[in-house]
Structure formats: structure tokens, C-alpha cells
Write a protein that holds these residues in place. Structure first.
Motif, PDB file in Angstrom:
ATOM      1  N   VAL A   1      -9.628  15.759  13.395  1.00  0.00           N
ATOM      2  CA  VAL A   1     -10.533  15.905  14.530  1.00  0.00           C
ATOM      3  C   VAL A   1      -9.924  16.958  15.438  1.00  0.00           C
ATOM      4  CG1 VAL A   1     -11.637  14.743  16.481  1.00  0.00           C
ATOM      5  CG2 VAL A   1     -11.180  13.483  14.357  1.00  0.00           C
TER       6      VAL A   1
ATOM      7  N   MET B   1       0.845  -1.192   0.000  1.00  0.00           N
ATOM      8  CA  MET B   1       0.000   0.000   0.000  1.00  0.00           C
ATOM      9  C   MET B   1       0.880   1.241   0.000  1.00  0.00           C
ATOM     10  SD  MET B   1      -3.251   0.666   2.573  1.00  0.00           S
ATOM     11  CE  MET B   1      -3.815  -1.031   2.691  1.00  0.00           C
TER      12      MET B   1
ATOM     13  N   ARG C   1     -15.981   7.523  11.180  1.00  0.00           N
ATOM     14  CA  ARG C   1     -16.312   8.956  11.182  1.00  0.00           C
ATOM     15  C   ARG C   1     -15.579   9.694  10.076  1.00  0.00           C
ATOM     16  NH1 ARG C   1     -13.014  10.768  16.716  1.00  0.00           N
ATOM     17  NH2 ARG C   1     -10.944  10.223  15.923  1.00  0.00           N
TER      18      ARG C   1
ATOM     19  N   GLU D   1     -14.508  -0.946   8.283  1.00  0.00           N
ATOM     20  CA  GLU D   1     -13.112  -0.499   8.201  1.00  0.00           C
ATOM     21  C   GLU D   1     -12.975   0.725   7.302  1.00  0.00           C
ATOM     22  OE1 GLU D   1     -10.501  -1.518  10.021  1.00  0.00           O
ATOM     23  OE2 GLU D   1     -11.690  -3.026  11.093  1.00  0.00           O
TER      24      GLU D   1
ATOM     25  N   SER E   1      -6.869  14.330  16.669  1.00  0.00           N
ATOM     26  CA  SER E   1      -6.645  13.083  15.944  1.00  0.00           C
ATOM     27  C   SER E   1      -6.672  13.368  14.441  1.00  0.00           C
ATOM     28  CB  SER E   1      -7.719  12.048  16.309  1.00  0.00           C
ATOM     29  OG  SER E   1      -7.658  11.719  17.688  1.00  0.00           O
ATOM     30  N   ARG E   2      -6.054  12.460  13.692  1.00  0.00           N
ATOM     31  CA  ARG E   2      -5.924  12.637  12.247  1.00  0.00           C
ATOM     32  C   ARG E   2      -6.214  11.328  11.543  1.00  0.00           C
ATOM     33  NH1 ARG E   2       0.079  15.389  11.957  1.00  0.00           N
ATOM     34  NH2 ARG E   2      -0.619  17.541  12.017  1.00  0.00           N
ATOM     35  N   HIS E   3      -6.843  11.434  10.391  1.00  0.00           N
ATOM     36  CA  HIS E   3      -7.147  10.247   9.592  1.00  0.00           C
ATOM     37  C   HIS E   3      -6.530  10.373   8.205  1.00  0.00           C
ATOM     38  CE1 HIS E   3     -10.035   8.554  12.462  1.00  0.00           C
ATOM     39  NE2 HIS E   3     -10.393   9.797  12.695  1.00  0.00           N
TER      40      HIS E   3
ATOM     41  N   PRO F   1      -6.926 -10.462  -6.046  1.00  0.00           N
ATOM     42  CA  PRO F   1      -5.778 -11.183  -5.494  1.00  0.00           C
ATOM     43  C   PRO F   1      -6.168 -12.164  -4.388  1.00  0.00           C
ATOM     44  CG  PRO F   1      -5.826  -8.946  -4.661  1.00  0.00           C
ATOM     45  CD  PRO F   1      -6.933  -9.045  -5.674  1.00  0.00           C
TER      46      PRO F   1
ATOM     47  N   LYS G   1     -11.004   4.793   1.101  1.00  0.00           N
ATOM     48  CA  LYS G   1     -10.672   3.953   2.259  1.00  0.00           C
ATOM     49  C   LYS G   1      -9.832   4.784   3.219  1.00  0.00           C
ATOM     50  CE  LYS G   1      -8.888   0.431   4.762  1.00  0.00           C
ATOM     51  NZ  LYS G   1      -9.638  -0.397   5.715  1.00  0.00           N
ATOM     52  N   ILE G   2     -10.312   4.905   4.449  1.00  0.00           N
ATOM     53  CA  ILE G   2      -9.504   5.529   5.500  1.00  0.00           C
ATOM     54  C   ILE G   2      -8.593   4.430   6.044  1.00  0.00           C
ATOM     55  CG2 ILE G   2      -9.561   6.700   7.736  1.00  0.00           C
ATOM     56  CD1 ILE G   2     -10.711   8.393   5.419  1.00  0.00           C
ATOM     57  N   GLU G   3      -7.305   4.731   6.079  1.00  0.00           N
ATOM     58  CA  GLU G   3      -6.315   3.693   6.370  1.00  0.00           C
ATOM     59  C   GLU G   3      -6.528   3.014   7.723  1.00  0.00           C
ATOM     60  OE1 GLU G   3      -2.196   5.043   6.527  1.00  0.00           O
ATOM     61  OE2 GLU G   3      -1.668   3.380   5.201  1.00  0.00           O
ATOM     62  N   ASP G   4      -7.011   3.783   8.703  1.00  0.00           N
ATOM     63  CA  ASP G   4      -7.123   3.233  10.056  1.00  0.00           C
ATOM     64  C   ASP G   4      -8.473   2.581  10.348  1.00  0.00           C
ATOM     65  OD1 ASP G   4      -9.005   5.353  11.281  1.00  0.00           O
ATOM     66  OD2 ASP G   4      -7.425   6.564  10.412  1.00  0.00           O
ATOM     67  N   GLY G   5      -9.386   2.614   9.378  1.00  0.00           N
ATOM     68  CA  GLY G   5     -10.686   1.985   9.597  1.00  0.00           C
ATOM     69  C   GLY G   5     -11.684   2.838  10.364  1.00  0.00           C
TER      70      GLY G   5
ATOM     71  N   LYS H   1       1.630   5.501   0.000  1.00  0.00           N
ATOM     72  CA  LYS H   1       1.446   6.474   1.072  1.00  0.00           C
ATOM     73  C   LYS H   1       0.034   7.052   1.070  1.00  0.00           C
ATOM     74  CE  LYS H   1       3.570  10.572   3.030  1.00  0.00           C
ATOM     75  NZ  LYS H   1       3.018  10.201   4.337  1.00  0.00           N
TER      76      LYS H   1
ATOM     77  N   TYR I   1     -10.010  -4.349   1.020  1.00  0.00           N
ATOM     78  CA  TYR I   1     -11.257  -5.126   1.061  1.00  0.00           C
ATOM     79  C   TYR I   1     -12.408  -4.119   0.999  1.00  0.00           C
ATOM     80  CZ  TYR I   1      -8.680  -9.251   2.714  1.00  0.00           C
ATOM     81  OH  TYR I   1      -7.836 -10.322   2.835  1.00  0.00           O
TER      82      TYR I   1
END
Lengths: 331, 331
Positions: free
Chosen positions: B10, B1, B281, B257, B18-20, B179, B274-278, B3, B45
Motif C-alpha cells: 500500500v 506456518m 484488500r 481473514e 503498509s505491507r501485506h 487437523p 491467504k494473506i497472513e494478517d487477514g 515464512k 481456516y
């Protein structure tokens, strides 16, 4: 905030599905940073991870002893509890002893996280009240201090004597002037600090039993209360409770937005970590990984495995993946 | 994956808490990437965001029409629903029409996310069943297809004809060989793809009404079912429902996720992120930001503001901070 480091990975069928970046620090006696991941200078809100700091003035002032508080009350003052009967009964009794009640609290109502307590409440037609709030022990501590101080009822306001006392203690143990505060989920001010500052505060608590003085004595009492009553600090199934039960004399505490701290008296170490995205599952994994790496948590024990190698079970109980420390972390 | 890019921040008291980070792509007619953030080649996924793809064989095979399914059934086949009465009543009726019942489902039990439904269940002494599972509409679609195919009861197994048909459709509309798969929360296989592949699939759905052929016709019916029944696709208070109600003819869908997709028929565009951290929000904020940027969602409307500028209200209802698109995103 400097660059975060990859700390935790979530895999599904051995493919990485999600990733959690973060910052972590281990601080030794005298406030020396011993290990760091990501940016130890990152400025964070500790949220509920600093409840033991917020409880210092309660003891230092003499308010706790004047009110006859026992060790279990002190543990609850440091808690983010589940709102189970063992928590709410004690808060109710505590407030009653002060001739106060639920409506003197300023933390707001919250549905209990404890499922039996939640279901009992729904079945009885009740509604969540402020005593169910996970912070009601902390707020009972604030009310006890406030009674001792004889100040006004707005004890949660940032300029109230209770919160000024908290700020003084916070800045002292973090070793930094706080750059400011945010209003927390429970309406109290939550003072910002660097991650290193939070780690330094935890190192102070870890070494407090070796020192004299009112503040060190109060800190040592709070650490002992926390690790003696892990069930009061969180609740059944929660990381704080489960992991503290699996260690000897170590206190740990979670905070909202994925903060976690550790107090290791035997090693004289404090730990502070923040997952950048606020993901609690990653904070739980990361603190378990650091505790196991430092040797205070048996990494092969059941409690540790649950957080170090957390299985993702689906709704039929099938094992679909893992939450695990990222390769190279802790190192 | 590759960058990820900072997509959502947030803040609490105007300080970033916090950061997403994440990846996003907008794909046009013919599968051309028009805009990208982070790494459009990231393999993900799709989780529940691809339920409309998983429903293609249900229509293409003739199974849906043979069973007399209406548009509302098709919407529910694409849903991650709240388990409210409008969802569970329709699933119960649907299964009854097939002479099947709750124990033919393979999705597992799940407590309803809908609070009135949850509280009714607890008050009545009931326990959550498979019909409450947010995927029970998708699984009712699988059972309908399976009845038509005359295959065995293990319809959720990756080598079952139902899932082989899903895989063929998935690889066709994403334009990629998958895959591999992971087992989803509902026990069905969830096929991996690049984010661009998922965006390409959504662009296919967006342009399907302009094309002939069984697959395009099925896709167009599903898009219409989704945006005609936003309440069935998720439920009250959910981002999919609220934002679809605020747009015309646009279908959007969340996935676990922190995946989110959009299908924009008028513009012929597909969106996948897709937000990397799942973190859900952040996915909700990011999809709203892209939809507003593309002009299909009124960024000043109440629905949009709730996600573009989501207030963090604490337990006393105090406004403590914000979830917002990061500076420079969408651009």
C-alpha cells in the motif's frame, strides 16, 4: 523499512489464524530510545496519531486563546471522533463562533461511526457532511489558526501558512527533517517520519509540563485536554476513549493504517507503534500491551482485557477466538 | 506456518505505507502444485472460501433436487452475500418452500453490507435478522440437506449429520485429514487444511466437468452456478461479483481473514491464497494479480485495474495512493 517483529496473533479454536507484524518504540526524556521492537528507524506516516502535533501552532500562535477556545475544543482538535452528537454539536458551535460554516471545511464528508448518530441521519433523510468527518475538530483548529493568520481559504494545501506552521512544529518535535508528505484521508498533508521520530515527539509531549517555553506550554495543554476529555478524542466503544478512561493522566491516540501513540507524563515516556499491514485491531492490542507492561494500565482491568485478550464474538455472540499479544511481546 | 512472502504493498505519495505478506498456491489436474508463494504447507481456516465444498452434500444426497432447487439457489448456497433484496428475497422464498422460517437458521443476525438495503432497514425501524446474514444461503442449504436427512434442528453442531457429511466431503476434496475446526462467524464448524489442500480442492472443482461420479457432478454444477450468477455470490461492488463478471467460466470466492480461491475449468487449475494478517484488500489484489497472470482476467480491463491498482480515494475523492501487487509478485 527494516524487518518487522511479530506483535499480535489472532487465534480461532487455539490455532493461529492470522498474524500481525510491526514496529514499536518507547522513548524517554531527552529523546533516548528505551525499548524497541521491529525496526525503530522505519519511516511511517503517523496519520491521525499526530493530531496533537498538528494542533501546536493553534495554541502557540495565540489563535486558540484569541478565539476563546476551551479545553474541550483543544481535545476535539486532537480527535478522530465518531461523529456523535457530543462531537458534531461542538464543531458546529465552534465554527459558528468564527462566523464560519460546514462549507469552509476541507475534510470531506464521512458517515458517522457512531451508530445512533448514523441511524438518526439515515432516518431523517440526511446525508453525511464535513462536520461528521472524524477530523472536523482538527480542521476547525486549522480554520481558527487561519483566521488568526489572515491567510487564504485553502488551509489544507501543503504550501499554505497553516500547513507550513504544522510542518515546522512537526520537524521540531520529531527531531528530524521530514522526508516528505502524503495526502491524508482528510486532504491535509501528513508528514512522514521515522518511528523513533514519532516516539521522540510523544516523549516531548510527555515531558512538556516540566519545561518552559511557548511550545512546551502548548504541548502540556494539549496532553491535559486529551486525557481530561477521552470521550471527545474518539467516542464510546473506541480504544482511545476506553483505555484513557482506565488510566490516570495518560494520553493515547490512534492513526489510520494501524499507528498508535502514547504520552506518559508521570514516567516521561513517549510510545509510537505501527502495525506493518495497517490492521487496527492489532495496533489496539499492541498499545494496550505496552501500556500494561509499563504499569500505567491495569492489565487485569476490564478495559485492558478487552484489548489484551479481545474475544472474537460471532454473530450469535459465541466466543470463537482471541486477538492477543504474540508470545514474547512486549517481553 | 512457514515464512510468508510479500504479496501486496500500500503506497501513499509513492512511499510504502503498509505491507501485506501471504501464502498462495496454484494447483493443477491431479493435485500437482504448479506454483507457490510463501508456504504452501501453511495450515489455514478457509472460512467462507470453501462454501462450494460445504454445499457438495446438499447436491450429492439428492436433497437439492428433491427440494426443486435451481441454479440460483446453488449459487446462493456458495455465497457470502451482501444482504441486498436479490439475496434476502430468494432466501425467504427458499425457506418458505421448506415450510421453515428465519428462526430455523443458526447463522445469527447481521446488518446488510448492501447500503440501500441497510438504509431501508433503518428507515423502516427494522432490525437485522438472520436472513440478512451473509451466510444465510449456505445455511438454507444446510437446512435443505437436514430436511432430507431427517436429523435434528442443531444442524450447525460439529457432530450433527449435516456437518459430518461436510467434513467427509472436505477431507476428500482437500486430500487431507483436517487437523480440526474452528467455529465460524456463522456458527458452523470451519475445517482447517493446508493451503495446498484448499488449492487441491479448487483444482478438483476446476476439473470436475471432465469426470463422472456423484461428487464430480455436484462440483461441476456448483462451479457453473457460481459463475452464472456472480451477483448472487456476493453483490454489487464486491470483488467476487465484479471479477467473475469480467471472466468467462471462472469461479472465485472470498473468505474472512483474507482467504481467496479460484476455480479455472478451462485450464484445470485451482488457486488458494491467504494473506497472513487477514487484510481483505490485499487478498482481493493478490487474487486479481494471479488471475491476470494466468491470462483468465484481462489485466487492463476496468474490473481488474480496480483491484490490481486500487486507488486510495480520500473523503473528498482525491487520489492519495495505491494498493498494488508487490514487485516480483506474481512473478
Amino acid at each position: 523499512m527494516g524487518k518487522a517483529q511479530l506483535l499480535v496473533e489472532v487465534t480461532r479454536d487455539n490455532r493461529v489464524e492470522s498474524r500481525h507484524m510491526g514496529h514499536a518504540v518507547v522513548v524517554g526524556r531527552g529523546g533516548t530510545v528505551q525499548r524497541a521492537w521491529g525496526d525503530p528507524a522505519a519511516v511511517i506516516y503517523p496519520r491521525s496519531s499526530c493530531k496533537m502535533v498538528q494542533a501546536l501552532p493553534l495554541i502557540e500562535s495565540g489563535a486558540a486563546d484569541a478565539a476563546g477556545l476551551e479545553q474541550r475544543h483543544l481535545a476535539l482538535a486532537c480527535a478522530s471522533h465518531n461523529g456523535a452528537a457530543i462531537h458534531t454539536d461542538l464543531v458546529t458551535e465552534w465554527l459558528g463562533g468564527l462566523d464560519l460554516g460546514e462549507d469552509d471545511l476541507r475534510c470531506g464528508p464521512q458517515e458517522p461511526a457512531d451508530i445512533p448518530a448514523r441511524d438518526d441521519l439515515i432516518r431523517s433523510g440526511g446525508t453525511p457532511c464535513q462536520i461528521h468527518n472524524n477530523c472536523s475538530g482538527k480542521h476547525s483548529g486549522f480554520l481558527t489558526l487561519n483566521r488568526h493568520m489572515g491567510a487564504g481559504p485553502d488551509y489544507e494545501k501543503p504550501d499554505h501558512p497553516v500547513q507550513l506552521a504544522v510542518r515546522e512544529a512537526f520537524e521540531d518535535v520529531t527531531g528530524e527533517d521530514s522526508p516528505g508528505y502524503g495526502i491524508d484521508g482528510c486532504s491535509a498533508p501528513n508528514f512522514a517520519t521515522s518511528l523513533t521520530g514519532l516516539g521522540r515527539a510523544m516523549a516531548f509531549f510527555a515531558d512538556a509540563h516540566n519545561h518552559t517555553g511557548v511550545r512546551a506550554h502548548a504541548a502540556a495543554r494539549l496532553v491535559e485536554a486529551m486525557h481530561t476529555h477521552p470521550d471527545l478524542v474518539a467516542g464510546e466503544g473506541r480504544a482511545c476513549t476506553t483505555l484513557m478512561r482506565a488510566m490516570n493522566g495518560v494520553a493515547i491516540k490512534t492513526g489510520a493504517e494501524a499507528v498508535f501513540v502514547g504520552i506518559l507524563p508521570e514516567l516521561g515516556l513517549g510510545i509510537a507503534l505501527k502495525i506493518e499491514d495497517g490492521g487496527t485491531r492489532a495496533a489496539e492490542c499492541a498499545i494496550a500491551a505496552i501500556l500494561a507492561d509499563l504499569g500505567v494500565l491495569d492489565g487485569n482491568g476490564t478495559a485492558a482485557r478487552h484489548y489484551l485478550d479481545a474475544p472474537l464474538l460471532n454473530r450469535r455472540g459465541l466466543d470463537c477466538g482471541r486477538v492477543q499479544a504474540a508470545p514474547g511481546f512486549p517481553g
